[in-house]
Design an enzyme around this catalytic site. Sequence first.
Site, PDB file in Angstrom:
ATOM      1  CD  GLN A 118      -3.073   0.794   2.223  1.00 49.67           C
ATOM      2  OE1 GLN A 118      -3.581  -0.317   2.359  1.00 49.67           O
ATOM      3  NE2 GLN A 118      -3.398   1.810   2.975  1.00 49.67           N
ATOM      4  CB  CYS A 119       1.831   3.644   2.617  1.00 50.47           C
ATOM      5  SG  CYS A 119       0.118   4.017   3.074  1.00 50.47           S
TER       6      CYS A 119
END
Length: 183
Positions: free
Chosen positions: A117-118
């Site tokens: 994700q990030c």
Amino acid sequence: MSRALIVIDVQESFRARPLWQRIANPKIADPVNRLVRLARANGDLVVWVLHTEPGSETVFDPALGHVRLLDELERPRPGEPVLHKTSHNAFTTTDLQRRLTEAGVRELLVCGIRTEQCVETTTRLGSDLGYRMVFVTDATTTNPIGDLSAEEIIERTEAVLRDRFARIATVAELEAERGASGR
């Protein structure tokens, strides 16, 4: 300074969630600390990034006190920015790119929580912005999603980033290349 280490979302917010019990590497602070020590020894900029969701009443709401670096992490030194983001990547809602440009940074090492994700999103965007990206895979972690194990997610992330958006490296490989043990 032409290189920076970006430490993404290695924060108590994740440990405060029940999902932490299923995180692939609950000792994520150990490899991240090795990277931080290596970066400092090489004169690289270290940038700390924390995910926030103000007003959400979740563990990412700064008002609840969980939006802080994991207790086991090295502490930021003077001159090492601590940025607060509200997007999935470390660029869009911070002044990271301005800081990197002013410091003459051209290569980014990325690590942190939520591999897919990030950390992946920051890697992709950094590549699009023209930075040489190094995704330090064993200094990232995530949890299972649906039928995918954390290990499968990490493997998939490495496969889609490798040689397109980033070089994939381990902490030990970087330590060997830079001639520092990081210990």
